[in-house]
Design a protein around this motif. Structure first.
Motif, mmCIF file in Angstrom:
data_model
loop_
_atom_site.group_PDB
_atom_site.id
_atom_site.type_symbol
_atom_site.label_atom_id
_atom_site.label_comp_id
_atom_site.label_asym_id
_atom_site.label_seq_id
_atom_site.Cartn_x
_atom_site.Cartn_y
_atom_site.Cartn_z
ATOM 1 N N ASN A 198 17.616 30.054 76.763
ATOM 2 C CA ASN A 198 17.321 30.483 78.203
ATOM 3 C C ASN A 198 17.958 29.067 79.449
ATOM 4 N N GLU A 199 19.293 29.099 79.074
ATOM 5 C CA GLU A 199 20.097 28.354 80.089
ATOM 6 C C GLU A 199 21.524 28.777 79.996
ATOM 7 N N ALA A 200 22.452 28.861 81.239
ATOM 8 C CA ALA A 200 23.703 29.327 81.236
ATOM 9 C C ALA A 200 24.332 28.863 79.928
ATOM 10 N N ASP B 108 27.983 21.409 75.442
ATOM 11 C CA ASP B 108 27.697 19.921 75.503
ATOM 12 C C ASP B 108 27.272 19.370 74.068
ATOM 13 N N ALA C 297 23.797 29.877 76.856
ATOM 14 C CA ALA C 297 23.065 29.652 75.443
ATOM 15 C C ALA C 297 22.471 31.155 75.597
ATOM 16 N N TYR D 267 31.913 30.846 78.719
ATOM 17 C CA TYR D 267 30.787 30.397 78.412
ATOM 18 C C TYR D 267 30.772 28.838 78.390
ATOM 19 N N ALA E 285 19.644 34.060 75.380
ATOM 20 C CA ALA E 285 18.383 34.293 76.357
ATOM 21 C C ALA E 285 17.353 35.352 75.709
ATOM 22 N N ARG F 138 19.819 25.089 72.175
ATOM 23 C CA ARG F 138 19.403 25.509 73.515
ATOM 24 C C ARG F 138 19.132 26.960 73.784
#
Length: 156
Positions: free
Chosen positions: A125-127, A42, A129, A20, A131, A123
């Motif tokens: 709804n993103e790669a 990040d 993170a 991930y 969902a 974060r």
């Protein structure tokens, strides 16, 4: 909403890091017994990672979902009145926040999180993170009624 994976293996965070692109900040001692690692993408918090709690030796390894609440005390009372069983009434994870763990009427485990300094889930709804969470229930009608009463959730 924050996630947590529990494992008996120190290698688990290596798998998550490569799968991930998570980094881990941590080794934060909790209650003097075990360490909690913050998972980041990040630099933003996306979850956490910890060994199984020594105070609950029968705990199964797996992810848990915590629902953000304004008051652990009030939310536990409301959930109990709606039919929840309290597994952990209050775990003070100061200065980050407070956690309670419940089982809904069908036995599904869910956590409640009252944030103090740590909101988590920076974060979604993103790669890499969070969902969504999905409840598998033997009795969806009873589960839906519980979550409606306890949290005001509706179903589609």
């Amino acid at each position: 909403m924050g996630g947590r994976v529990a494992t008996r293996s120190r290698g688990g965070n290596r798998v998550l890091r490569s799968s991930y692109e998570w980094s881990f900040e941590g080794g934060i001692p909790v209650d003097g017994h075990w360490s909690y690692y913050v998972a980041r993408v990040d630099g933003d918090e996306v979850g956490g990672f910890a060994p199984l709690p020594p105070m609950a030796p029968d705990t199964q390894a797996g992810w848990s979902t915590q629902v953000r609440v304004d008051s652990i005390t009030d939310s536990v009372k409301i959930a109990e009145a709606a039919g929840a069983t309290v597994i952990l009434a209050l775990f003070d994870a100061a200065p980050a926040g407070k956690l309670a763990v419940l089982a809904d009427p069908g036995g599904a485990v869910i956590g409640l999180w009252e944030a103090l300094t740590r909101e988590v889930a920076m974060r979604v709804n993103e790669a890499g993170a969070w969902a969504m969470s999905t409840l598998s229930s033997a009795d969806p009608v009873t589960s839906a009624a519980f979550y409606r009463e306890a949290f005001g959730w509706t179903t589609e």
